[in-house]
Design an enzyme around this catalytic site. Structure first.
Site, PDB file in Angstrom:
ATOM      1  N   GLU A 160       0.821  -1.212   0.000  1.00 32.16           N
ATOM      2  CA  GLU A 160       0.000   0.000   0.000  1.00 32.16           C
ATOM      3  C   GLU A 160       0.852   1.257   0.000  1.00 32.16           C
ATOM      4  O   GLU A 160       0.321   2.371   0.035  1.00 32.16           O
ATOM      5  CB  GLU A 160      -1.004  -0.010   1.147  1.00 32.16           C
ATOM      6  CG  GLU A 160      -0.383  -0.184   2.506  1.00 32.16           C
ATOM      7  CD  GLU A 160      -1.452  -0.323   3.576  1.00 32.16           C
ATOM      8  OE1 GLU A 160      -1.237   0.160   4.688  1.00 32.16           O
ATOM      9  OE2 GLU A 160      -2.500  -0.924   3.259  1.00 32.16           O
ATOM     10  N   GLN A 175       8.707   1.994  17.857  1.00 30.56           N
ATOM     11  CA  GLN A 175       8.846   0.669  17.229  1.00 30.56           C
ATOM     12  C   GLN A 175      10.013   0.613  16.239  1.00 30.56           C
ATOM     13  O   GLN A 175      10.538  -0.455  15.982  1.00 30.56           O
ATOM     14  CB  GLN A 175       7.540   0.279  16.536  1.00 30.56           C
ATOM     15  CG  GLN A 175       6.473  -0.096  17.566  1.00 30.56           C
ATOM     16  CD  GLN A 175       5.187  -0.589  16.938  1.00 30.56           C
ATOM     17  OE1 GLN A 175       4.814  -0.139  15.865  1.00 30.56           O
ATOM     18  NE2 GLN A 175       4.508  -1.494  17.598  1.00 30.56           N
ATOM     19  N   LEU A 212      -1.280  -6.245  15.760  1.00 30.03           N
ATOM     20  CA  LEU A 212      -0.130  -6.980  16.307  1.00 30.03           C
ATOM     21  C   LEU A 212       0.431  -7.919  15.246  1.00 30.03           C
ATOM     22  O   LEU A 212       1.635  -8.187  15.212  1.00 30.03           O
ATOM     23  CB  LEU A 212      -0.573  -7.767  17.550  1.00 30.03           C
ATOM     24  CG  LEU A 212       0.556  -8.414  18.337  1.00 30.03           C
ATOM     25  CD1 LEU A 212       1.492  -7.356  18.908  1.00 30.03           C
ATOM     26  CD2 LEU A 212       0.003  -9.282  19.458  1.00 30.03           C
ATOM     27  N   ASP A 219       1.034  -7.488  12.079  1.00 31.54           N
ATOM     28  CA  ASP A 219       2.148  -6.951  11.291  1.00 31.54           C
ATOM     29  C   ASP A 219       3.313  -6.530  12.189  1.00 31.54           C
ATOM     30  O   ASP A 219       4.466  -6.610  11.804  1.00 31.54           O
ATOM     31  CB  ASP A 219       1.674  -5.822  10.349  1.00 31.54           C
ATOM     32  CG  ASP A 219       1.325  -4.511  11.034  1.00 31.54           C
ATOM     33  OD1 ASP A 219       2.232  -3.846  11.525  1.00 31.54           O
ATOM     34  OD2 ASP A 219       0.126  -4.146  11.045  1.00 31.54           O
ATOM     35  N   GLN A 220       3.001  -6.134  13.433  1.00 28.40           N
ATOM     36  CA  GLN A 220       4.060  -5.665  14.339  1.00 28.40           C
ATOM     37  C   GLN A 220       4.920  -6.799  14.890  1.00 28.40           C
ATOM     38  O   GLN A 220       6.050  -6.579  15.313  1.00 28.40           O
ATOM     39  CB  GLN A 220       3.427  -4.870  15.490  1.00 28.40           C
ATOM     40  CG  GLN A 220       2.704  -3.610  14.998  1.00 28.40           C
ATOM     41  CD  GLN A 220       1.779  -3.003  16.037  1.00 28.40           C
ATOM     42  OE1 GLN A 220       1.956  -3.193  17.228  1.00 28.40           O
ATOM     43  NE2 GLN A 220       0.767  -2.275  15.577  1.00 28.40           N
ATOM     44  N   HIS A 253      -0.683  -4.647   5.303  1.00 26.53           N
ATOM     45  CA  HIS A 253       0.441  -4.249   6.145  1.00 26.53           C
ATOM     46  C   HIS A 253       1.330  -5.445   6.472  1.00 26.53           C
ATOM     47  O   HIS A 253       2.552  -5.345   6.490  1.00 26.53           O
ATOM     48  CB  HIS A 253      -0.079  -3.700   7.479  1.00 26.53           C
ATOM     49  CG  HIS A 253      -0.264  -2.226   7.479  1.00 26.53           C
ATOM     50  ND1 HIS A 253      -1.480  -1.628   7.370  1.00 26.53           N
ATOM     51  CD2 HIS A 253       0.629  -1.215   7.573  1.00 26.53           C
ATOM     52  CE1 HIS A 253      -1.344  -0.320   7.398  1.00 26.53           C
ATOM     53  NE2 HIS A 253      -0.071  -0.043   7.512  1.00 26.53           N
TER      54      HIS A 253
HETATM   55  N1  LIG Z   1      -5.552   1.098  16.553  1.00 24.27           N
HETATM   56  C1  LIG Z   1      -4.349   0.576  16.399  1.00 24.27           C
HETATM   57  N2  LIG Z   1      -3.836  -0.216  17.364  1.00 24.27           N
HETATM   58  C2  LIG Z   1      -2.623  -0.767  17.214  1.00 24.27           C
HETATM   59  N3  LIG Z   1      -1.833  -0.578  16.149  1.00 24.27           N
HETATM   60  C3  LIG Z   1      -2.281   0.193  15.144  1.00 24.27           C
HETATM   61  C4  LIG Z   1      -3.562   0.818  15.210  1.00 24.27           C
HETATM   62  N4  LIG Z   1      -3.748   1.520  14.067  1.00 24.27           N
HETATM   63  C5  LIG Z   1      -2.639   1.351  13.321  1.00 24.27           C
HETATM   64  N5  LIG Z   1      -1.748   0.555  13.957  1.00 24.27           N
HETATM   65  C6  LIG Z   1      -0.415   0.154  13.477  1.00 24.27           C
HETATM   66  O1  LIG Z   1       0.279   1.309  13.074  1.00 24.27           O
HETATM   67  C7  LIG Z   1       1.118   1.037  11.949  1.00 24.27           C
HETATM   68  C8  LIG Z   1       0.747   2.029  10.845  1.00 24.27           C
HETATM   69  O2  LIG Z   1       1.533   1.871   9.706  1.00 24.27           O
HETATM   70  P1  LIG Z   1       1.281   2.742   8.369  1.00 24.27           P
HETATM   71  O3  LIG Z   1       2.338   2.397   7.416  1.00 24.27           O
HETATM   72  O4  LIG Z   1      -0.124   2.613   7.938  1.00 24.27           O
HETATM   73  O5  LIG Z   1       1.357   4.158   8.960  1.00 24.27           O
HETATM   74  P2  LIG Z   1       2.168   5.444   8.688  1.00 24.27           P
HETATM   75  O6  LIG Z   1       3.600   5.359   8.945  1.00 24.27           O
HETATM   76  O7  LIG Z   1       1.420   6.488   9.437  1.00 24.27           O
HETATM   77  O8  LIG Z   1       2.127   5.600   7.167  1.00 24.27           O
HETATM   78  P3  LIG Z   1       1.241   6.332   6.214  1.00 24.27           P
HETATM   79  O9  LIG Z   1       1.039   7.740   6.708  1.00 24.27           O
HETATM   80  O10 LIG Z   1       2.056   6.236   5.039  1.00 24.27           O
HETATM   81  O11 LIG Z   1      -0.008   5.523   6.248  1.00 24.27           O
HETATM   82  C9  LIG Z   1       0.894  -0.416  11.616  1.00 24.27           C
HETATM   83  O12 LIG Z   1       1.890  -1.201  12.242  1.00 24.27           O
HETATM   84  C10 LIG Z   1      -0.465  -0.729  12.255  1.00 24.27           C
HETATM   85  O13 LIG Z   1      -0.623  -2.077  12.626  1.00 24.27           O
END
Ligand SMILES: Nc1ncnc2c1ncn2[C@@H]1O[C@H](COP(=O)(O)OP(=O)(O)OP(=O)(O)O)[C@@H](O)[C@H]1O
Length: 346
Positions: free
Chosen positions: A10, A107, A291, A293-294, A316
């Site tokens: 994405e 993270q 969790l 993806d984390q 993700h």
């Molecule tokens: N409510 C939530 N609880 C726990 N983890 C979350 C939650 N919402 C999002 N995440 C985590 O946050 C991370 C977001 O990554 P993502 O690449 O979408 O964000 P970003 O760095 O803000 O990028 P972008 O602005 O490009 O979307 C992912 O690991 C996702 O699992």
């Protein structure tokens, strides 16, 4: 030099963060191209730029392209990650935007610091409970307890709440260091022991957390789930509200939250978080979709294989798997029928 295509999947910030963590850990020079190409405003936003600077600080990396809006970055680590005391402020990189999430910076550097020699203390300033990122409460109650099972010893203390869009929050992260990571097997979650929650406001009247808490408890009790949600009224720089629920199972944990905003009734905020929790509970998996993806990075860095069953295989998750495979770290497979992730370190 490893070149990573930031538009993969994405095309979000996670490709960047996972790449930074891995470059810091392995010492491999990294070039990222087309950073966040899939987003409406591509390139490095404040939160991403702070992650770049944080990862660079811990391994003294040389940087090229570290500017807001940049879509190409070179990151050349100079030495192994150094444990120590660090402060990173996501508001420093801001340019009239909204608060970046401190947890995403946390993270990015947690695993490099966990694998480094010695203890670290990191102060992170910015948004602590902001949309589209793990709330600090989730890091504290779900993420860190689970990665502890893999051998990561770290704790986080919330010192000030920082909501969207103003931020102004602060956390202290303490990382033990010298960790040896081991794999996990998390296919069953066991029985639900309880749902614990926090209904919190800053600079708002106390009836709001009370209404969030009692609505959440009554909905969960209707479903015969044991639940205790604590109403909390705290000081803060700006008004803010949210509810954070942790489902504590015998062998795993999962977290669900909703943030308040003007015009959204307190009860509705509670309902949103409870609905997510109930949907997860009905699926039977031990690992929630966030969790899922984390957990991939720590399991890929472990000395032995892992298996875990997730509520959902998200983009993700598959994107993160692709990034890790670019570094040749682990073989990652998905059983899409049973929603199981297999991680075998190379
Ligand atoms: N409510 C939530 N609880 C726990 N983890 C979350 C939650 N919402 C999002 N995440 C985590 O946050 C991370 C977001 O990554 P993502 O690449 O979408 O964000 P970003 O760095 O803000 O990028 P972008 O602005 O490009 O979307 C992912 O690991 C996702 O699992």
């Amino acid at each position: 030099m490893i070149t990573i295509d930031g538009s993969y999947g994405e095309g979000g910030g996670q490709v960047l963060r996972t790449s930074l963590s891995l470059a810091a850990i392995t010492g491999q020079p990294l070039r990222l191209e087309k950073i966040r190409a899939g987003r409406p405003k591509p390139g490095l936003a404040a939160q991403h730029l702070t992650s770049v600077r944080a990862a660079a600080a811990v391994c003294r990396a040389q940087l090229r392209g570290d500017a807001l809006g940049s879509t190409t970055l070179e990151f050349i680590p100079n030495r192994a990650t150094q444990a120590g005391r660090y402060t990173f402020d996501v508001t420093e990189a801001r340019e009239g935007g909204s608060a970046g999430a401190v947890t995403l910076i946390l993270q990015t550097i947690l695993l490099p610091l966990a694998l480094a020699k010695g203890e670290s203390v990191v102060i992170l300033k910015g948004g602590t409970h902001v949309p589209w990122s793990p709330p600090v409460t989730y890091i504290e109650q779900v993420y860190l307890p689970i990665v502890k099972q893999l051998g990561v010893q770290a704790e986080v203390e919330l010192r000030a709440w920082g909501w969207y869009p103003a931020g102004g929050g602060e956390v202290e992260l303490r990382v033990k260091g010298n960790s040896t990571l081991r794999g996990i097997r998390l296919l069953e979650r066991g029985n639900l022991q309880q749902v614990r929650g926090l209904a919190v406001v800053t600079e708002l009247p106390s009836h709001i957390p009370q209404r969030m808490a009692s609505r959440a408890e009554s909905l969960l009790h209707q479903e015969h789930l044991k639940a205790q949600v604590k109403p909390l009224r705290e000081k803060g720089r700006t008004p803010g509200a949210g509810i954070f629920l942790t489902a504590e199972y015998e062998f795993s944990r999962a977290g669900f939250s909703a943030l308040g905003r003007q015009g959204l009734p307190a009860e509705r905020v509670a309902e949103m978080a409870v609905q997510e929790l109930l949907e997860f509970h009905a699926k039977g998996a031990p690992v929630d979709k966030h969790l899922a993806d984390q957990l991939l990075l720590p399991t890929a860095l472990a000395g032995d294989a892992s298996q875990y069953r997730v509520a959902e295989i998200t983009e993700h998750l598959t994107t993160n798997a692709w990034v890790i495979s670019q570094f040749g770290l682990a073989a990652i497979d998905f059983d899409t029928e049973n929603q199981i992730v297999f991680v075998a370190p190379n």
